[in-house]
Enzyme design. Structure first.
Site, PDB file in Angstrom:
ATOM      1  N   ASP A  52     -32.971 -77.052  -6.288  1.00  0.00           N
ATOM      2  CA  ASP A  52     -34.224 -76.723  -5.594  1.00  0.00           C
ATOM      3  C   ASP A  52     -34.080 -76.779  -4.071  1.00  0.00           C
ATOM      4  OD1 ASP A  52     -35.487 -76.362  -8.005  1.00  0.00           O
ATOM      5  OD2 ASP A  52     -36.278 -78.398  -8.089  1.00  0.00           O
TER       6      ASP A  52
ATOM      7  N   SER B 299     -29.780 -76.445 -17.414  1.00  0.00           N
ATOM      8  CA  SER B 299     -31.217 -76.538 -17.172  1.00  0.00           C
ATOM      9  C   SER B 299     -31.792 -77.820 -17.757  1.00  0.00           C
ATOM     10  CB  SER B 299     -31.935 -75.326 -17.786  1.00  0.00           C
ATOM     11  OG  SER B 299     -33.325 -75.565 -17.819  1.00  0.00           O
TER      12      SER B 299
ATOM     13  N   LYS C  29     -41.768 -84.793  -8.301  1.00  0.00           N
ATOM     14  CA  LYS C  29     -42.477 -83.865  -9.196  1.00  0.00           C
ATOM     15  C   LYS C  29     -41.951 -84.004 -10.631  1.00  0.00           C
ATOM     16  CE  LYS C  29     -42.150 -79.299  -8.281  1.00  0.00           C
ATOM     17  NZ  LYS C  29     -41.626 -78.556  -9.439  1.00  0.00           N
TER      18      LYS C  29
ATOM     19  N   ARG D 160     -43.128 -85.996 -16.209  1.00  0.00           N
ATOM     20  CA  ARG D 160     -42.658 -86.715 -17.397  1.00  0.00           C
ATOM     21  C   ARG D 160     -43.481 -87.973 -17.652  1.00  0.00           C
ATOM     22  NH1 ARG D 160     -38.902 -83.413 -15.399  1.00  0.00           N
ATOM     23  NH2 ARG D 160     -37.064 -82.800 -16.595  1.00  0.00           N
TER      24      ARG D 160
ATOM     25  N   ARG E 216     -35.144 -66.479  -5.444  1.00  0.00           N
ATOM     26  CA  ARG E 216     -34.929 -67.173  -4.160  1.00  0.00           C
ATOM     27  C   ARG E 216     -33.722 -66.659  -3.396  1.00  0.00           C
ATOM     28  NH1 ARG E 216     -36.697 -73.317  -6.049  1.00  0.00           N
ATOM     29  NH2 ARG E 216     -38.926 -72.892  -5.746  1.00  0.00           N
TER      30      ARG E 216
HETATM   31  C1  S3P Z   1     -36.854 -79.379 -13.172  1.00  0.00           C
HETATM   32  C2  S3P Z   1     -35.648 -78.788 -13.401  1.00  0.00           C
HETATM   33  C3  S3P Z   1     -35.101 -77.700 -12.581  1.00  0.00           C
HETATM   34  C4  S3P Z   1     -35.838 -77.547 -11.260  1.00  0.00           C
HETATM   35  C5  S3P Z   1     -37.314 -77.665 -11.401  1.00  0.00           C
HETATM   36  C6  S3P Z   1     -37.710 -78.982 -12.021  1.00  0.00           C
HETATM   37  C7  S3P Z   1     -37.317 -80.450 -14.071  1.00  0.00           C
HETATM   38  O1  S3P Z   1     -35.201 -76.487 -13.296  1.00  0.00           O
HETATM   39  O2  S3P Z   1     -35.503 -76.314 -10.656  1.00  0.00           O
HETATM   40  O3  S3P Z   1     -37.945 -77.566 -10.130  1.00  0.00           O
HETATM   41  O4  S3P Z   1     -38.253 -81.192 -13.713  1.00  0.00           O
HETATM   42  O5  S3P Z   1     -36.733 -80.594 -15.158  1.00  0.00           O
HETATM   43  P1  S3P Z   1     -34.090 -76.076 -14.394  1.00  0.00           P
HETATM   44  O6  S3P Z   1     -33.901 -77.230 -15.268  1.00  0.00           O
HETATM   45  O7  S3P Z   1     -34.653 -74.904 -15.109  1.00  0.00           O
HETATM   46  O8  S3P Z   1     -32.891 -75.732 -13.586  1.00  0.00           O
END
Ligand code: S3P
Length: 443
Positions: free
Chosen positions: A323, A170, A25, A30, A354
Site C-alpha cells: 500500500d 494476498s 485499518k 479484523r 495505481r
Molecule cells: C489488506 C491487504 C492488502 C492491502 C489492503 C489491506 C488487508 O490487500 O492492499 O489495503 O487488510 O488484508 P491484498 O491482501 O489484496 O494484497
C-alpha cells in the site's frame, strides 16, 4: 455519492510536530469482525474510524452484533457467539473497502445463509474471483454477473476444510479462507509461497483459535486453522497504521528543516518494508521505544530530512509494503538517480490502477519515468518536479494523499481532483498535515 472535493497543496517549509497517526485499518477491520462473532463483549481502543472500517461495523450490526462507542472512545462489540450470525436483510454496501468485501464474504461463506454485497464504483471494478474460487471449493455458492460486486454468497452449512495454495500474494484472500474455515469441521490450510500481513493469524490466536504456522520444504508458510473454535471476547488496543504514517513520514523526509515524531506506529515485519527502503535511500528515520501493543510490535519514529537516492527495490518487497508504493513513488520523484521498483502487478487492482494513475500524475508534474512490464522506473534529478497541475485520483485515497505530499515540495502547487476518499483510511489527514506546517487548502 459525495461531491468531489478538490484540494491544493502548496510549497511549505519545515514540518514540526509530534503525533499519533490514526489506527491500523487492517487490524481495525479484523477486531470488529472477530469481536462480532466471539462470545462476550470485545472492547477496542484506537479503532480507525475511517469510512472503510465503519462499513465493516455496519455489516456486523446488520448480521446481529451490537456495536457501540462510549464517551471515552472505547468501542464495545457484543459478539453473537458460535453460529450466531444472522442473515442480513439488506444488501451489505461496503463502499470503497476491498478488505470489508473480501473478508466479510469469507465470513459469510461459512454460514448457511445468503448475503448480498455491493460497493462503490471503484470497488465494483475490483476482482472477486480470487476469493470466489477457493470459497466455492469450501461449498459456498455465488451469484455475480462478472466475478465482481454486486455479488451474492450463500454460505455452506458444513464448509469443507480445504488446503489452498495462494496464486496471488494476498492477505485478503488468505483471511477470507480462514474466516470461512472457522465454520468448518477440521483443519483449513492456506499455503503462502510469499508471506503477507499476518494480522488475521495473530488475532485469531488471541481470540483463542488453534492456528499453527509451519514451513513447507520450499520455505512456503502453511497456515493451519482448526475449525469451530470457541472465540472469546478480547480487549484490543489498535496500533497506529504504518500505511497512514507513511504520508507524514515521507513529507518530513522531503521538507528541509523538518522534525516529526510519529508515535505508536505498527512495525509488524510484514508491513514495515517502506521504512527499510527509505533508510536504504538515505532517509533518516530513528526507531525508538520498541514495544508490543495489541499483540503487534510498535515503536516511535523520529523523522528528519536527508538526501534521498534512487535504489533498486526487488519484487520480494511488494507484499510487505504494497500500500506504500504510491507515496514511495512520490519520494523517488524527489530523489537523485534512477529508482526501479519491481513486481508491482497487484497495484493494478487496488482502489485504482495505481501503477497507471501514479505514472500519469507524476508525468504531468514533470517526472521522467517509465513503466516496464510491472516495474516502475523513476529517474530522479535530486530536486522535486515542477508540479503546477491538477491530477486525477479515481476514488483512490492513497493516490490523493501521495500527490498532496508531493505538492509540499514542488515549486508550483499540486491539486487533486477529489480528496473526499481520504476519509476511507485517514480521517483528519488535511488538518493533521496542516498542523505540522503543510499548506493544503480546499479548491
Ligand atoms: C489488506 C491487504 C492488502 C492491502 C489492503 C489491506 C488487508 O490487500 O492492499 O489495503 O487488510 O488484508 P491484498 O491482501 O489484496 O494484497
Amino acid at each position: 455519492m459525495a461531491t468531489p472535493q478538490k484540494l491544493t497543496s502548496s510549497p511549505c517549509t519545515a514540518l514540526k510536530g509530534d503525533l499519533t497517526p490514526p489506527g491500523d485499518k487492517s487490524i481495525s477491520h479484523r477486531s470488529v469482525m472477530l469481536g462480532g462473532i466471539a462470545e462476550g463483549t470485545t472492547t477496542v481502543t484506537g479503532l480507525l474510524e475511517g469510512e472503510d472500517v465503519l462499513c465493516t461495523v455496519a455489516a456486523l450490526r446488520e448480521m446481529g452484533a451490537k456495536i457501540a462507542k462510549d464517551e471515552k472512545n472505547v468501542w464495545h462489540i457484543e459478539g453473537v457467539g458460535p453460529a450466531g450470525l444472522q442473515e442480513p436483510k439488506n444488501v451489505l454496501d461496503v463502499g470503497n473497502s476491498g478488505t470489508s468485501a473480501r473478508l466479510l464474504i469469507g465470513l459469510c461463506a461459512g454460514n448457511a445463509f445468503t448475503a448480498r454485497f455491493t460497493g462503490d464504483a471503484s470497488l465494483r471494478k475490483r476482482p472477486m474471483g480470487r476469493i470466489v474460487e477457493p470459497l466455492s471449493r469450501m461449498g459456498a455458492r455465488f451469484e455475480s454477473e462478472n466475478g465482481k460486486l454486486p455479488l451474492s454468497v450463500t454460505g455452506a452449512a458444513n464448509p469443507t476444510p480445504i488446503t489452498y495454495e495462494l496464486p496471488v500474494a494476498s492477505a485478503q484472500v488468505k483471511s477470507a479462507i480462514l474466516l470461512a474455515g472457522l465454520g468448518a469441521e477440521g483443519v483449513t490450510r492456506v499455503i503462502e509461497p510469499v508471506p503477507t500481513r499476518d494480522h488475521s493469524e495473530n488475532m485469531l490466536r488471541s481470540f483463542g483459535a488453534t492456528l499453527a504456522v509451519t514451513k513447507r520444504e520450499d520455505g512456503a508458510d502453511i497456515v493451519s486453522l482448526t475449525g469451530k473454535p470457541h472465540l472469546k471476547a478480547q480487549h484490543i488496543d489498535v496500533p497506529a497504521d504504518p500505511s497512514s504514517a507513511a504520508f507524514p513520514l515521507v513529507a518530513a523526509l522531503l521538507c528541509p528543516g523538518s522534525r516529526v515524531v510519529l508515535r505508536n506506529v505498527g512495525l509488524n515485519p510484514r508491513r514495515a518494508g517502506l521504512i527499510s527502503v527509505l533508510r536504504e535511500m538515505g532517509g533518516s528515520i530513528a526507531i525508538e521505544n520498541r514495544r508490543m501493543q495489541g499483540g503487534e510490535p510498535v515503536a516511535d519514529l523520529t523523522v528528519t530530512p536527508g538526501e534521498l537516492s534512487g535504489i533498486d527495490v526487488p519484487a520480494s518487497h511488494a507484499p510487505n509494503m504494497i500500500d506504500e508504493y504510491p507515496i514511495l513513488f512520490a519520494a523517488a520523484a524527489c530523489a537523485k538517480g534512477t529508482m526501479r521498483m519491481r513486481g508491482l502487478k497487484e497495484l493494478r487492482v487496488k482502489e485504482s490502477d495505481r501503477l497507471a494513475l501514479m505514472a500519469k500524475g507524476l508525468a504531468q508534474c514533470g517526472v521522467n519515468l517509465d513503466i516496464e512490464g510491472d516495474d516502475m522506473i523513476i529517474h530522479g534529478t535530486g530536486k522535486p518536479p515542477k508540479g503546477g497541475v491538477c491530477v486525477e485520483t479515481a476514488m483512490d485515497h492513497r493516490i490523493a494523499m501521495s500527490f498532496l505530499v508531493l505538492g509540499m515540495q514542488t515549486p508550483e502547487p499540486v491539486s487533486i481532483d477529489d480528496g473526499s476518499f481520504i476519509a476511507t483510511s485517514f480521517p483528519g489527514f488535511t488538518a493533521m498535515m496542516n498542523g505540522l506546517g503543510a499548506k493544503i487548502q480546499n479548491g
